[in-house]
Write an enzyme that holds these catalytic residues in place. Sequence first.
Site, mmCIF file in Angstrom:
data_model
loop_
_atom_site.group_PDB
_atom_site.id
_atom_site.type_symbol
_atom_site.label_atom_id
_atom_site.label_comp_id
_atom_site.label_asym_id
_atom_site.label_seq_id
_atom_site.Cartn_x
_atom_site.Cartn_y
_atom_site.Cartn_z
ATOM 1 C CD GLU A 80 73.374 52.266 30.602
ATOM 2 O OE1 GLU A 80 72.267 51.952 30.142
ATOM 3 O OE2 GLU A 80 74.227 52.921 29.987
ATOM 4 N NE ARG A 133 59.649 52.805 30.465
ATOM 5 C CZ ARG A 133 60.952 52.487 30.502
ATOM 6 N NH1 ARG A 133 61.391 51.375 29.964
ATOM 7 N NH2 ARG A 133 61.813 53.278 31.060
ATOM 8 C CE LYS A 138 68.695 54.922 34.075
ATOM 9 N NZ LYS A 138 69.802 53.984 34.237
HETATM 10 P P1 ATP Z 1 65.698 54.783 30.953
HETATM 11 O O1 ATP Z 1 64.888 54.256 29.827
HETATM 12 O O2 ATP Z 1 65.007 55.805 31.789
HETATM 13 O O3 ATP Z 1 67.089 55.191 30.596
HETATM 14 P P2 ATP Z 1 66.621 52.226 31.659
HETATM 15 O O4 ATP Z 1 65.664 51.141 31.448
HETATM 16 O O5 ATP Z 1 67.656 52.375 30.648
HETATM 17 O O6 ATP Z 1 65.822 53.555 31.955
HETATM 18 P P3 ATP Z 1 68.219 50.914 33.573
HETATM 19 O O7 ATP Z 1 69.172 51.443 34.568
HETATM 20 O O8 ATP Z 1 68.754 50.125 32.446
HETATM 21 O O9 ATP Z 1 67.358 52.117 33.067
HETATM 22 O O10 ATP Z 1 67.081 50.105 34.309
HETATM 23 C C1 ATP Z 1 67.312 49.086 35.246
HETATM 24 C C2 ATP Z 1 66.098 48.217 35.316
HETATM 25 O O11 ATP Z 1 64.974 48.993 35.689
HETATM 26 C C3 ATP Z 1 65.787 47.595 33.970
HETATM 27 O O12 ATP Z 1 65.490 46.233 34.174
HETATM 28 C C4 ATP Z 1 64.600 48.354 33.486
HETATM 29 O O13 ATP Z 1 63.763 47.547 32.734
HETATM 30 C C5 ATP Z 1 63.925 48.792 34.789
HETATM 31 N N1 ATP Z 1 63.176 50.025 34.588
HETATM 32 C C6 ATP Z 1 63.639 51.215 34.135
HETATM 33 N N2 ATP Z 1 62.653 52.107 34.028
HETATM 34 C C7 ATP Z 1 61.520 51.480 34.424
HETATM 35 C C8 ATP Z 1 60.143 51.871 34.546
HETATM 36 N N3 ATP Z 1 59.727 53.083 34.217
HETATM 37 N N4 ATP Z 1 59.267 50.945 35.007
HETATM 38 C C9 ATP Z 1 59.662 49.717 35.337
HETATM 39 N N5 ATP Z 1 60.936 49.292 35.255
HETATM 40 C C10 ATP Z 1 61.861 50.137 34.800
HETATM 41 MG MG MG Z 2 68.541 50.227 30.170
#
Ligand code: ATP
Ligand code: MG
Length: 571
Positions: A48, A275, A285
């Site tokens: 995102e 994760r 984030k």
């Molecule tokens: P946050 O929870 O920090 O806002 P997010 O999952 O919303 O992170 P995205 O930009 O949606 O952030 O993530 C893109 C991809 O990266 C998604 O498939 C998500 O599952 C993966 N991802 C995000 N954070 C992690 C993590 N700590 N470990 C592994 N994969 C991750």
């Molecule tokens: Mg997300």
Amino acid sequence: MSPMSPEKPTTERASDGDKLPNFVLEAVQRDVAEGKSGGKVMTRFPPEPNGYLHVGHAKSICLNFGIAQTIPDAVCNLRFDDTNPSTEEAEFVRSIQEDLRWLGFDWGKRMYFASDYFEKLYGLAVALIEANKAYVDSQSLEEMRLGRGSFYKPGQVSPHRDRPPAESLALFERMRAGELADGSHVLRAKIDMSSPNQNLRDPVMYRIKREHHHRTGDTWCIYPMYDFAHGYSDAIEGVTHSICTLEFENHRPLYDWFLDQAPFDPRPQQIEFARLNLTHTVLSKRKLQQLVAGKHVSGWDDPRMPTLAGLRRRGYTPEAIRAFCDRIGVSKRNSFVDVTLLEHAVREDLNARCRRAMGVLRPLRVVLENYPEGEEQSFDAPWSPDDPARGSRRIPFSRVVYIDAEDFAETPPKGWFRLSPGAEVRLRYACIIRCERVVKDEQGKVVELRCSWDPDSLGGNAKDGRKIKGTLHWVSEKRAVPAEVRLYDRLFAAEHPGEEGDDFLEEINPASCEVVTGARLEPALAGAPAGDRVQLERVGYFCVDPDSKPGAIVLNRTIGLRDSWGAKQKK
Ligand code: ATP
Ligand code: MG
């Protein structure tokens, strides 16, 4: 300026011996063997664009792109999951691509935006309404929230649930046309208000939100919700394996429900993995955004941030981050990875690739009284003591040199092999010196050492064979290059910042950035470009910061030579 040996590329990854298994890759390989989806494999990385990529994303990137690299003919898409207009910005779309490329992954032409599917998604929503699988709800948000029930309480059916499809369709069209106020209506999937899985209690598919979108501008005033948009975006692209983190495990029945209503071929399947959580680190984030917005760090690329941009500026290599991701494996169990594992990965990689040079962080002046004034000579020093093929440079030497203040002790503790009054040490690559006298200022602080050098010890060994245990790094005063050195440490001293409701911002390590202004480097480092990495012998690994200006070099400490945290804890 002396020529500098280029970085030696290291291709070595984590040795297979300490590599943990990757159950997702294994599952995909089984699907291929069974001929599922005609043997096709397509994964995607779906960020995102509301922040910079961090090392947790790197785990997901290495997993998704790694599958595409491992399995013949498999591909991986970069898809910006930009369905929420309020938080997304073009800057993040740019930085995400830059960081992905830097990490070493190439999506070729396979870059997509969920917002490009808005029209298709609208069509899929209309089809669901026509099939009586979705309806427009006109309850207030509060009424809907109450109606959702809880873990213990089944949800309550909305009074609008049995609205005829034609009526829902007309309302949905008016939602799109901007005739209805924000929050006044939503489109909901008609699934099961009493399901124990709350995600299935008629989840919202569309809401009205008059907000400007970074790509579609003001074309839309209704925006699709994640669960509805994500699975269909996968399906539209032809994704076969939609890999996400464990929090989405109980969204999978919803993912599958949407796909049941509009059969796509191939039909994507969702696979969840744990994760990455790192000790001493925040990876959400939202929290990283707070650190930036509150100016607790200098930006998303502050070298203390766990973002790829921050790690890059700090001096981490993409190889080190990939080796780390390889080594931690992919499992279905949430756990914390010790940040020393990441630190170990970069130390190991830099040890293999960095040239060695000399620099003194806190200079102590050493005058060699028996060295003729005005004379100068130089010593040959290899860039890499283990690898003569990487060449060498000359290190100038004359009557005044600097050593690090911490390499001198007026009253040395037992076992001190560094300099002290009357003692001898070797200056690396140069010669042996003896401390004759100490010069102090009015406050009694040591400001200069008067020493003698042994002209019969060129290269560092005494002619008479006497043993010299201590070897110090040094630079010649006359040709030293001034530098600012930023000594970074962990941003959070606490192992789990913000645990138990504490404010993570209050747990920022006040010593996480120590700026040393009067450092001196050997002249071969003058003009080193931003991003250049070097090991300062006996000091640590450093990377030239983009803040450097001609004649005013700024170095970031990537990591010390040893794990000082572990050592401290053992003590
Ligand atoms: P946050 O929870 O920090 O806002 P997010 O999952 O919303 O992170 P995205 O930009 O949606 O952030 O993530 C893109 C991809 O990266 C998604 O498939 C998500 O599952 C993966 N991802 C995000 N954070 C992690 C993590 N700590 N470990 C592994 N994969 C991750
Ligand atoms: Mg997300």
